[in-house]
Design a protein around this motif. Structure first.
Motif, PDB file in Angstrom:
ATOM      1  N   LYS A 163      49.373 -73.829  -6.387  1.00 52.25           N
ATOM      2  CA  LYS A 163      49.138 -75.184  -5.909  1.00 52.25           C
ATOM      3  C   LYS A 163      48.615 -76.120  -6.993  1.00 52.25           C
ATOM      4  N   ASP A 199      55.373 -77.123 -13.899  1.00 49.79           N
ATOM      5  CA  ASP A 199      55.620 -78.557 -13.752  1.00 49.79           C
ATOM      6  C   ASP A 199      56.999 -78.816 -13.162  1.00 49.79           C
ATOM      7  N   ARG A 229      57.060 -78.175  -9.492  1.00 49.57           N
ATOM      8  CA  ARG A 229      56.377 -79.224  -8.736  1.00 49.57           C
ATOM      9  C   ARG A 229      57.074 -80.575  -8.860  1.00 49.57           C
TER      10      ARG A 229
END
Length: 512
Positions: A127, A246, A249
């Protein structure tokens, strides 16, 4: 020509190049007659590349060297927190008169905390990112490591060391982050060699104990052992986030900047084109493994056998570390003295005040056995690509069992140190071979899940082993040592029945 065709899309007014160049409908004979035969290079669509392709092209350079030392420092610091367990128990036995089962609990609560926290740190990692999870877990470990030095009694130190274990549960994130910055050609060797930092940390802790324990005592040892983690937390701000995370996400710009930083430090050029998103499922979400996938027909036997192998490796590795200090604490010039001492006291009530602090000679011999991890890693590096992963684990587990069983004989102190040195070297190598084999055998969709469940089984083995090494050993050295020999043979048999050898095998993306 094929690349040119793939970059043309249909529009209302005919056809259009992806760069915005209008083309007439190819069904029109007039247009087709006027179509130029050549295709200018600047009309071609821009190429794309993935993170793994960029990391491979950027290679292993200055950035990875700095990263090796930084993540290695985290691994070294956690090794110090683990190694201290073997020296803390004898000190508290003398300071507070704690019985053997409470000495065992000092180790058990740490591994219990690690087992409980592994899922929590994994969630934080997914997360918030690998870097954030690594900094938080390291700061957590350092804080409670220092705080445990102020423990007024056994209850408080058990609670605080359990919290230290909770923080150490995030330590594998350093290896995860490290591996994601490594080119595929260097990944296996570098992940094996990162174990060197664990061995350095273990040796450094023994040297620190040799200097601190006789003068300042165990409380200062706990404080000073946490300092490297504090230093690591400050150095960690140089560390960039994993570009793979990265991309997962959706932060493509951040991933691009990280790759450009690597290219600059390695003095390499970036791949041509544009960074592309990773493959996802038709629903637009990354495909994730499920626990039931580990028990598919293709993986069921492998999963069961690997659980046995990991449990046995952790049980044996941490067991030999604890056994070493227990034997050095109990024995004089040979193991015979400790055996006869146990036999003579079988029917006597235990005396909690009867203790023996580790001497300078004990620490020196402990350092020698700890140094065995270096040749253990070297042997694994030399043979794992020659005879394969399975044979490497079998040979090293059988060799561990052979040398550990020889501890049962009445040997001099020098012979005892040699036997423990050799046994620890082989179990270190076997454990590292399992670290190489496990990610290779599982497909991408279940790789993290498979490695995580194996790590969980290892912690169960580590939780159980103190009651053999620190409790049963004081009742019967022969029985305790024989258990470790038998567990090593069991692991070798389980490895023999593994259905897949991964040497030279391409890592699969799915089990299909």
């Amino acid at each position: 020509m094929l690349s040119r065709i793939s970059n043309i899309t249909r529009s209302d007014g005919g056809y259009e190049d992806l760069h915005g160049v209008s083309l007439s409908d190819p069904t029109s004979s007039e247009s087709s007659n006027n179509t130029p035969t050549g295709t200018p290079a600047n009309n071609l669509a821009e190429d794309t590349y993935r993170v793994d392709e960029a990391v491979d092209q950027l290679g292993f350079g200055k950035f990875q060297v700095k990263l090796s030392f930084l993540t290695g420092m985290a691994w070294m610091s956690d090794a110090m927190e683990m190694m201290i367990l073997s020296m803390l128990a004898p000190a508290l036995h003398c300071a507070w008169g704690i019985p053997s089962w409470q000495q065992a609990m000092l180790t058990t609560v740490v591994f219990g905390g690690m087992m409980v926290s592994s899922g929590a740190w994994g969630s934080v990692c997914d997360k918030l990112g690998r870097k954030v999870a690594l900094i938080i877990s390291s700061a957590f470990t350092a804080y409670y490591g220092i705080l445990s030095a102020a423990s007024p009694n056994i209850i408080w130190i058990l609670i605080l060391r359990a919290l230290v274990g909770f923080g150490i549960g995030g330590a594998p994130q350093s290896v995860t982050l490290y591996a994601e910055f490594l080119p595929s050609s260097a990944r296996a060797r570098c992940v094996v060699l990162i174990e060197v930092f664990w061995a350095i940390g273990s040796c450094f802790e023994v040297i620190l104990a040799l200097l601190i324990m006789p003068t300042l005592g165990w409380r200062w040892l706990l404080v000073l052992s946490s300092i490297p983690l504090v230093i690591f937390c400050f150095l960690c701000f140089w560390l960039p986030e994993s570009p793979r995370f990265d991309m997962a996400r959706g932060r493509i710009h951040a991933a691009q900047k990280t790759l450009e930083k690597i290219a600059k430090e390695n003095n390499k050029s970036m791949p041509l084109g544009k960074l592309a998103s990773e493959n996802v499922t038709s629903s637009g979400k990354p495909k994730r493994g499920r626990i039931q996938d580990l028990f598919s027909p293709e993986l069921r036997l492998t999963t069961f056998l690997l659980w046995i192998i990991w449990l046995a490796n952790a049980f044996s590795y941490y067991g030999i570390v604890l056994v070493t200090t227990q034997l050095f604490e109990a024995s004089g010039s040979s193991t015979c003295s400790s055996v006869s001492k146990n036999v003579d006291k079988v029917d006597e009530p235990p005396c909690l005040l009867d203790c023996k602090m580790l001497t300078t000679r004990d620490y020196v011999d402990l350092l020698w056995t700890t140094l065995a991890e270096f040749p253990g890693i070297l042997v694994t590096l030399l043979i794992i690509e020659w005879i394969g992963r399975r044979k490497t684990m079998i040979i090293e587990m059988v060799a561990f069992s052979f040398f550990v069983l020889l501890v049962n004989i009445c040997a001099s102190r020098g012979v005892l140190t040699f036997l423990l040195f050799t046994a620890r070297g082989f179990i270190t190598g076997a454990f590292q071979a399992a670290y190489v084999y496990t990610p290779e055998v599982y497909p991408t969709t279940t790789r993290a899940l498979g490695l995580g469940t194996c790590s969980g089984m290892a912690r169960i083995g580590a939780i159980v082993t103190p009651f053999v090494a620190q409790v049963l050993l004081k009742k019967s050295i022969h029985v305790a040592i024989s258990i470790y020999g038998a567990v090593g043979v069991l692991a070798a048999v389980a490895t023999f029945f593994l259905p897949i050898e991964t040497m030279g095998r391409i890592m699969k993306d799915s089990a299909d």
